[in-house]
Write a protein that holds these residues in place. Structure first.
Motif, mmCIF file in Angstrom:
data_model
loop_
_atom_site.group_PDB
_atom_site.id
_atom_site.type_symbol
_atom_site.label_atom_id
_atom_site.label_comp_id
_atom_site.label_asym_id
_atom_site.label_seq_id
_atom_site.Cartn_x
_atom_site.Cartn_y
_atom_site.Cartn_z
ATOM 1 N N GLU A 191 25.031 33.776 53.753
ATOM 2 C CA GLU A 191 24.116 34.479 54.649
ATOM 3 C C GLU A 191 23.041 33.548 55.201
ATOM 4 O O GLU A 191 22.559 33.741 56.323
ATOM 5 N N GLY A 192 22.677 32.517 54.426
ATOM 6 C CA GLY A 192 21.699 31.564 54.920
ATOM 7 C C GLY A 192 22.208 30.779 56.115
ATOM 8 O O GLY A 192 21.459 30.513 57.062
ATOM 9 N N SER B 142 30.509 28.603 50.497
ATOM 10 C CA SER B 142 30.607 30.046 50.264
ATOM 11 C C SER B 142 29.941 30.413 48.955
ATOM 12 O O SER B 142 29.986 29.653 47.979
ATOM 13 N N LYS B 143 29.311 31.576 48.939
ATOM 14 C CA LYS B 143 28.724 32.098 47.712
ATOM 15 C C LYS B 143 29.753 32.882 46.887
ATOM 16 O O LYS B 143 29.530 33.168 45.725
ATOM 17 N N ASN B 144 30.860 33.232 47.505
ATOM 18 C CA ASN B 144 31.941 33.926 46.818
ATOM 19 C C ASN B 144 32.932 32.877 46.345
ATOM 20 O O ASN B 144 33.714 32.339 47.124
ATOM 21 N N LYS B 145 32.928 32.568 45.052
ATOM 22 C CA LYS B 145 33.694 31.434 44.554
ATOM 23 C C LYS B 145 35.179 31.742 44.397
ATOM 24 O O LYS B 145 36.028 30.890 44.639
ATOM 25 N N VAL B 146 35.515 32.944 43.974
ATOM 26 C CA VAL B 146 36.903 33.256 43.640
ATOM 27 C C VAL B 146 37.707 33.466 44.915
ATOM 28 O O VAL B 146 37.362 34.297 45.759
ATOM 29 N N ARG B 147 38.774 32.700 45.052
ATOM 30 C CA ARG B 147 39.640 32.817 46.214
ATOM 31 C C ARG B 147 40.908 33.589 45.898
ATOM 32 O O ARG B 147 41.358 34.413 46.675
ATOM 33 N N GLU B 148 41.504 33.293 44.758
ATOM 34 C CA GLU B 148 42.735 33.970 44.375
ATOM 35 C C GLU B 148 42.875 33.915 42.863
ATOM 36 O O GLU B 148 42.220 33.133 42.183
ATOM 37 N N ASN B 149 43.737 34.750 42.336
ATOM 38 C CA ASN B 149 44.035 34.762 40.901
ATOM 39 C C ASN B 149 45.531 34.961 40.754
ATOM 40 O O ASN B 149 46.018 36.062 40.564
ATOM 41 N N TYR B 150 46.249 33.853 40.864
ATOM 42 C CA TYR B 150 47.705 33.915 40.917
ATOM 43 C C TYR B 150 48.280 32.921 39.924
ATOM 44 O O TYR B 150 47.826 31.789 39.806
ATOM 45 N N THR B 151 49.282 33.342 39.196
ATOM 46 C CA THR B 151 49.992 32.484 38.263
ATOM 47 C C THR B 151 51.414 32.305 38.754
ATOM 48 O O THR B 151 52.125 33.300 38.970
ATOM 49 N N PRO B 152 51.861 31.059 38.970
ATOM 50 C CA PRO B 152 53.216 30.856 39.491
ATOM 51 C C PRO B 152 54.274 31.281 38.483
ATOM 52 O O PRO B 152 54.032 31.251 37.266
ATOM 53 N N MET C 257 31.678 34.907 64.416
ATOM 54 C CA MET C 257 32.572 35.608 63.493
ATOM 55 C C MET C 257 32.443 35.009 62.097
ATOM 56 O O MET C 257 32.408 33.790 61.934
ATOM 57 N N TYR C 258 32.367 35.885 61.103
ATOM 58 C CA TYR C 258 32.317 35.463 59.705
ATOM 59 C C TYR C 258 32.748 36.632 58.831
ATOM 60 O O TYR C 258 32.765 37.793 59.273
ATOM 61 N N ILE C 259 33.130 36.331 57.611
ATOM 62 C CA ILE C 259 33.554 37.362 56.669
ATOM 63 C C ILE C 259 32.366 37.711 55.789
ATOM 64 O O ILE C 259 31.876 36.871 55.026
ATOM 65 N N LYS C 260 31.910 38.921 55.903
ATOM 66 C CA LYS C 260 30.760 39.380 55.133
ATOM 67 C C LYS C 260 31.091 39.341 53.638
ATOM 68 O O LYS C 260 32.126 39.842 53.197
ATOM 69 N N GLY C 261 30.205 38.738 52.860
ATOM 70 C CA GLY C 261 30.435 38.610 51.429
ATOM 71 C C GLY C 261 31.104 37.306 51.048
ATOM 72 O O GLY C 261 31.120 36.948 49.865
#
Length: 532
Positions: free
Chosen positions: A224-225, A512-522, A216-220
């Motif tokens: 992939e390597g 991970s090749k997808n760097k952005v996890r979240e964009n949240y300002t408290p 199991m993995y999240i595509k994107g």
């Protein structure tokens, strides 16, 4: 990314056969004579009594002979009776479908489309697939005069329900843990991550056990390597059976002889889900509640799922305590031997006199003292694990207390040595994962020997060698000591310390090749109540 490929001529075959070669492999086809097929099943399975063969007649006036084969204990007998046998023998009586069930080329499709009321149905045309599905719990339908049949999904066996995880307990957080059923485990993960990009690939490993494995993995998000390398290593496994995920871990891990594990395992769905969201790949094995995750990093073994269920400052303090406890369990006995044997000048005079008075009647050097107590505590620890739970914990506590007290009174061990070994044993239990604690227990004896021979100089050399070894390890191409070595400033927000969740906006680099996890300002502090 450079991957380290393992070579083992005993359990791995190289190169793996191509898909074209697999398709060209000859499989024993079903015979058109029903009785010959039944005889083949009986001879192959040794006329086992748990293999049930029910011969029936269907169609108008019972003109068509058929047989339903299933494994008692692995198939749902009630479902077989209500939705398969009853449908074929009773429900279609007097209907137009009964006339269609006469020998004709399309009878298999007719049964599949109009008579079978179960969810999963597959075509069957060879004995290899027949035995594989039959021994997995599916029911087999064969017809006289036809070289094909149907595989009817009818799996059902006794299993343990979803209960609280025992190996990785928490004070706050979900209580459910994985079970031995692969499909329940994948469902627990999907219930947490409802993302269509959560992909699952299935494999069968083991020539005789034919163990089902899910990747199991999240595509994107996952690299992939890493996914490709993992599939390559799994495809090379050539072994009789897989009884637990530890088999898979030992066959595909990077470093075979290192005391440190390069694959992470957990029995908690929330831990696996968090790893998938970071870009890791999970390996679920049928028959075990422990799920493997790659790549694994050194800092990951000191992170607990509970760190993210409480305030960041408390999680940071507890995480620092874990690192400190690991150093105590690794170096404290060696440190005591070094100062007692070689470096007495570093001890305050009052403490030195007290230690000297305790050791006056002890006939052994400090090294022998430590080895006696360490071996005794290791024996007590293992005995407590193997004994029944009702008496195991009590035996460990009472046994340790009695042995320690008796050894001091007999003059074999000094009181200070009992304190040192006891604190070391307690510190080894602080690590969230058992595997990293075992590595510390093994290396502790190496540092004890170095301290007994060379004092602080030996400990220093051993510690440098340990750091070099850790920096040389890889987990599916990712440096084991990252983000500490190589150092990555942006990933320090969740290594030794833990910053608030809203500050962890990126995933770990190298995983991970997808760097952005979240964009949240408290939200800012409320200004309500201030004087206008």
């Amino acid at each position: 990314m450079g991957f380290l490929k393992k070579k083992n001529n005993i359990v791995l075959k190289s190169p793996p056969p191509s898909p074209q070669e697999k398709e060209s492999e000859e499989k024993t086809a079903l015979n058109s004579n029903l009785q010959e097929n039944i005889q083949k099943i009986k001879e192959t399975l040794g006329k086992s009594e748990d293999i049930i063969i029910r011969e029936i007649r269907i169609g108008k006036d019972g003109s068509l002979k058929a047989a339903v084969v299933y494994t008692d204990g692995l198939s749902d007998a009630a479902s077989l009776q209500n939705f398969i046998l009853e449908t074929l023998m009773l429900d279609i009586k007097g209907t137009s479908l009964e006339n269609d069930l006469t020998p004709n080329p399309n009878i298999i499709n007719t049964l599949k489309d109009f008579a079978m009321t179960v969810g999963e149905i597959k075509d069957l045309n060879n004995f290899d697939d027949l035995f594989s599905h039959l021994l997995s719990g599916d029911a087999i339908l064969m017809l006289d005069g036809y070289t094909n049949g149907l595989i009817i999904g009818n799996k059902h066996w006794a299993e343990r329900g979803v209960t609280e995880a025992t190996a990785q307990s928490v004070v706050r957080g979900p209580r459910e843990g994985f079970t031995e059923n692969l499909r329940i485990n994948t469902a627990l993960v999907r219930r947490i991550i409802k993302d269509p990009n959560l992909w699952m690939e299935s494999k069968v490993v083991g020539k005789r056990s034919k163990t089902n494995i899910a990747i199991m993995y999240i595509k994107g998000v996952a690299d992939e390597g890493v996914v490709k390398e993992l599939n390559s290593r799994l495809d090379k496994i050539n072994i009789d059976g897989i009884l637990e995920s530890a088999y898979i871990e030992e066959l595909i891990q990077d470093s075979q002889y290192s005391p440190f594990p390069t694959m992470y395992n957990s029995e908690r769905p929330d831990v696996v889900s968090a790893a998938l969201l970071q870009g890791r790949v999970a390996i679920l094995v049928d028959g075990t509640p422990f799920v493997l995750m790659v790549p694994a990093l050194f800092v990951q073994f000191f992170q607990s799922t509970e760190d993210y269920y409480q305030r960041a400052i408390m999680a940071t303090l507890i995480r620092l305590l874990r690192y400190f406890s690991f150093l105590i369990s690794l170096l404290f006995p060696a440190f005591y031997i070094a100062i007692i044997t070689f470096h007495q000048e570093t001890i305050p005079p009052s403490l030195l006199m007290s230690l000297a008075a305790q050791r006056e009647k002890v006939p052994f050097p400090a090294f022998i003292e430590v080895m006696i107590m360490e071996i005794a505590f290791e024996i007590l620890r293992e005995a407590g694990l193997r004994m029944p739970r009702v008496v195991g914990a009590a035996m460990s506590i009472v046994g340790g207390f009695v042995i320690g007290t008796a050894a001091v009174e007999a003059g074999i061990i000094s009181a200070a040595m009992v304190i040192v070994v006891s604190l070391t044993a307690i510190s080894s239990f602080v690590a969230p994962l058992y595997d990293i604690a075992i590595a510390g227990r093994m290396l502790r004896f190496v540092f004890i020997a170095l301290a007994a021979m060379f004092g602080f100089y030996g400990m220093t050399i051993g510690f440098i060698a340990l750091i070099l070894h850790l920096c040389s390890l890889r987990s599916f191409g990712v440096p084991f000591m990252s983000p500490l070595a190589p150092f990555n400033l942006s990933d320090q927000k969740d290594t030794i310390i833990r910053l608030p969740v809203w500050k962890m906006k990126t995933r770990p680099q190298g995983i991970s090749k997808n760097k952005v996890r979240e964009n949240y300002t408290p939200p800012k502090p409320s200004e309500k109540g201030k004087d206008e």
